[in-house]
Design an enzyme around this catalytic site. Structure first.
Site, PDB file in Angstrom:
ATOM      1  CE1 TYR A 146     -43.290  68.468  19.142  1.00  0.00           C
ATOM      2  CE2 TYR A 146     -41.262  68.780  17.754  1.00  0.00           C
ATOM      3  CZ  TYR A 146     -41.981  68.298  18.851  1.00  0.00           C
ATOM      4  OH  TYR A 146     -41.130  67.443  19.631  1.00  0.00           O
ATOM      5  CE  LYS A 177     -41.089  63.765  20.964  1.00  0.00           C
ATOM      6  NZ  LYS A 177     -40.722  65.261  20.660  1.00  0.00           N
TER       7      LYS A 177
END
Ligand code: FBP
Length: 265
Positions: A146, A177
């Site tokens: 992220y 992810k």
């Protein structure tokens, strides 16, 4: 790279991780939508659905609840995590070791990095140790990648998401992810940039069935491996129904529309 064909984290090369580390990351307010989910067993029960390839939880939840589910659920040990009460520069401390996760029965490990944070160097070093230790234990590694920090105005721009997935490849993650960039094209770039590292979409806050499944369909069409999702599953009154639909979109490559009409019939 760990061959993600089957078993620990994937089925037929596809991934559906049910994440439930929100009690740490966001606090118990995330469980208010469906109050029974405050009890981790409710979410472990949902994770016994065939579509779920692994469940991501923190140490305390794993220690307490996983022993009752170890035959039915693969454990993705989320090694680091931070609370919403922390107001400093994005950083996520490691809360348990790979060795201890393996002892509890982990099938895979997960680790958040915040590329772009002033604390990025520290996080990369800590990820390095966890990744190398996971290799010693033969455990696949999922990076929650992220991009986040003072210099980042838009963390879901195509180039930022492609950079985030590429960092997964560069640092040795088996699965990266990333947030959904908002389009299939954006996701294609992220998938291409990650090379052999599989890319999965992060679920995000709850949206309606069609909007959610449509984004998952775009990820699969873009060559993504699937999804790691929390709120969009267990903040629904009937998590089984959305998992049935996700099974069709991710593993059977059906459209969002077809999957929804099948689960409605
Ligand atoms: P959601 O599908 O609910 O977004 O969960 C995925 C996840 O990565 C969780 O593992 C984590 O707790 C949460 O999102 C963190 O979200 P953020 O950092 O954006 O608040």
């Amino acid at each position: 790279m760990y061959p993600l064909t089957d078993e620990a984290l994937a089925r037929d090369g596809k991934v559906l991780i049910l994440a439930m580390d929100h009690g740490l990351e966001h606090g118990p307010t995330d469980f208010e939508a469906v109050p029974e989910t405050l009890d981790p067993e409710t979410v472990f029960e949902a994770a016994t659905h065939d579509a779920v390839t692994a469940m991501a939880v923190q140490k305390g939840v794993a220690e307490t609840y996983y022993p009752s589910y170890e035959d039915d659920v693969n454990l993705l040990a989320k090694l680091n995590g931070t609370s919403n009460l922390w107001m400093g520069e994005p950083y996520s401390p490691q809360n348990w070791s790979v060795e201890y996760a393996a002892e509890i029965g982990a099938d895979a490990v997960g680790y958040t990095v915040y590329p772009g944070s002033n604390r990025e160097p520290e996080m990369f070093e800590e990820f390095r140790d966890a990744q190398e230790s996971a290799r010693d234990h033969d455990l696949p590694v999922v990076m929650w990648s992220y991009a986040r920090g003072q210099g980042l105005k838009n963390d879901t721009k195509d180039e930022v998401i492609a950079y985030a997935s590429r960092i997964g490849l560069e640092l040795g993650a088996d699965v990266a992810k990333v947030k959904y960039p908002g389009s299939k094209e954006g996701m294609e770039w992220a998938v291409d940039a990650a090379g052999d590292t599989k890319v999965v979409m992060s679920g995000g806050s709850k949206v309606d069935d069609y909007q959610f499944l449509e984004s998952v369909e775009a990820v699969i069409d873009a060559g993504g491996a699937g999804l790691a999702v929390g709120r969009n599953v267990w903040q629904r009154e009937n998590p089984e129904r959305i998992l049935d639909a996700l099974e069709k979109v991710i593993f059977e490559e059906q459209s969002a529309e077809d999957a929804l009409s099948e689960v409605e019939s």
